[in-house]
Design a protein around this motif. Sequence first.
Motif, mmCIF file in Angstrom:
data_model
loop_
_atom_site.group_PDB
_atom_site.id
_atom_site.type_symbol
_atom_site.label_atom_id
_atom_site.label_comp_id
_atom_site.label_asym_id
_atom_site.label_seq_id
_atom_site.Cartn_x
_atom_site.Cartn_y
_atom_site.Cartn_z
ATOM 1 N N ALA A 136 0.777 -1.231 -0.102
ATOM 2 C CA ALA A 136 0.080 -0.024 -0.035
ATOM 3 C C ALA A 136 1.085 1.083 0.140
ATOM 4 N N SER A 137 0.532 1.966 -1.010
ATOM 5 C CA SER A 137 1.380 3.324 -1.077
ATOM 6 C C SER A 137 1.008 4.392 -0.249
ATOM 7 N N SER A 138 -0.181 4.193 -0.052
ATOM 8 C CA SER A 138 -0.995 5.356 0.856
ATOM 9 C C SER A 138 -2.168 4.619 1.469
ATOM 10 N N ALA A 140 -5.149 5.639 1.609
ATOM 11 C CA ALA A 140 -6.402 5.658 0.954
ATOM 12 C C ALA A 140 -7.075 4.378 0.551
ATOM 13 N N TRP A 141 -8.425 4.466 0.664
ATOM 14 C CA TRP A 141 -8.853 3.025 0.400
ATOM 15 C C TRP A 141 -9.345 2.914 -0.866
ATOM 16 N N GLU A 142 -9.388 4.129 -1.596
ATOM 17 C CA GLU A 142 -9.741 4.119 -3.125
ATOM 18 C C GLU A 142 -8.439 3.618 -4.042
ATOM 19 N N ASP A 143 -7.426 3.478 -3.659
ATOM 20 C CA ASP A 143 -6.273 3.137 -4.522
ATOM 21 C C ASP A 143 -5.892 1.682 -4.195
ATOM 22 N N ALA A 144 -6.602 1.034 -3.328
ATOM 23 C CA ALA A 144 -6.019 -0.279 -3.008
ATOM 24 C C ALA A 144 -6.552 -1.177 -3.933
ATOM 25 N N ARG A 175 -5.916 -7.480 0.599
ATOM 26 C CA ARG A 175 -5.768 -6.272 0.342
ATOM 27 C C ARG A 175 -7.280 -5.330 0.480
#
Length: 459
Positions: A136-138, A140-144, A175
Amino acid sequence: MSTTGENVEVAVIGAGSIGLAVAYYLVREYGVSRIALIDPRDPMSLTSAQSGENYRNWWPNPTMTAFTDDSIRLMEEIARETGNRINMTRRGYALVTRREDPHDLIEDLYRGYAGQADTLIRFHNGSNPHSSYRPASSAAWEDAPEGVDVLCDRSLIRQTFPAYAEDVATVLHVRRAGSISGQQLGQYMLEQIKAAGGKLIRGELVAIEGTSPFGLSVSTGDGNLLIGAESVVNAAGPFLKDVARMLGEDLPVSCIYQQKISFEDHERAVPRSLPFSIDLDGQTLDWTEEERAILAEDPTTSRLTQFITGGIHCRPDGAETGKWIKLGWAFNERPSNPHEPEPMDNYFPDIVLRAASRLQPALKTYIGRLPRGAHHYGGYYTLTEENWPLIGPMKTPGAFVAGALSGFGTMAACASGSICAAWVTGNEPASYARRLSLERHNDPAFMAELTALQGRGLL
């Protein structure tokens, strides 16, 4: 002195995360506004206040996977609508073992993800390019991504998770998993319920008379209040059996007290970017010979010198820039009576630190010297033997239950509320909903299938 209160469509007993979710989805999905939430305590102040506030869609059964997938989807809707007031993050769950071939865990993954398993499960080993895996680079749940990454390469594990001990051989990185603020979720739901006309009644339910419509006797600070209700929802958490008895019923649940600690990680032992990490391997705690001898002499502590099942977990807590961490270990198996004083174990902080430091050695610095302000707390896992929830009709016409969500109440609250609201209003619940109701206990073959599962998803 008794006073007569108003009649309502639905009385929800319990204002924890599950009771609030039932009332919220009655309002949101079916326009039911005449709702009474009945609880002697502040909302979200008992079991819900002790939540680890984690969520995941990893389960060793496709029904439970679908159930939590739906709940996560509903939480995502609320996150979008509120500008992420519920502080939803998604760094995942890292299930860790020292076994190089954990075939049983892999079988559970395939069983849980069922028809989607081949696309959702990705393996990363020496013959598979490392470039295909990204932590996980951040937050933010939207990016996973979806699914789970199975890391079978020690060098990749060391590179990705340097805080873990060097003997870790396999990591299952789930994830669609992360954390939320359960308190903010509950507060938002309560605001919407009240805005629609629902009421919070501070009082102790002492009796339920008749069947639909029911007469509820509630003891309040101002005397006894009588409330009429067309339907009753038993969402009383550890007190599910009490409410069931008022209806002349019994529920197949027990209460097991589990504990956690949280403290400021001044030494930065746990990286803020670390997923919620679970050491799946059991262990014998690392005592000195002198400590072991002292503990072994006392029958109440001798168990601490023996092998204890796995499941120790740790995660960063709070903001990305914060310092707090949480540690937990649901190893207790002894049922307790929630009416009695909480069975807090003073040894627990030391036990959980020693256990967690096996996976994250930097935590050893805190053994015997927890920072000032450390918080040791606990709550009840209310559960069925198979560790599946009870959501749906009770035997009494017009009465419903929503509970027995052991350690997954926060993550499953939304789906539980939505399913129960459908049952209450006579609408069709989710296709899998009957498996989550008392009805499953009438199917011996299905219950035998659950009993045969290698894991119950209990963390």
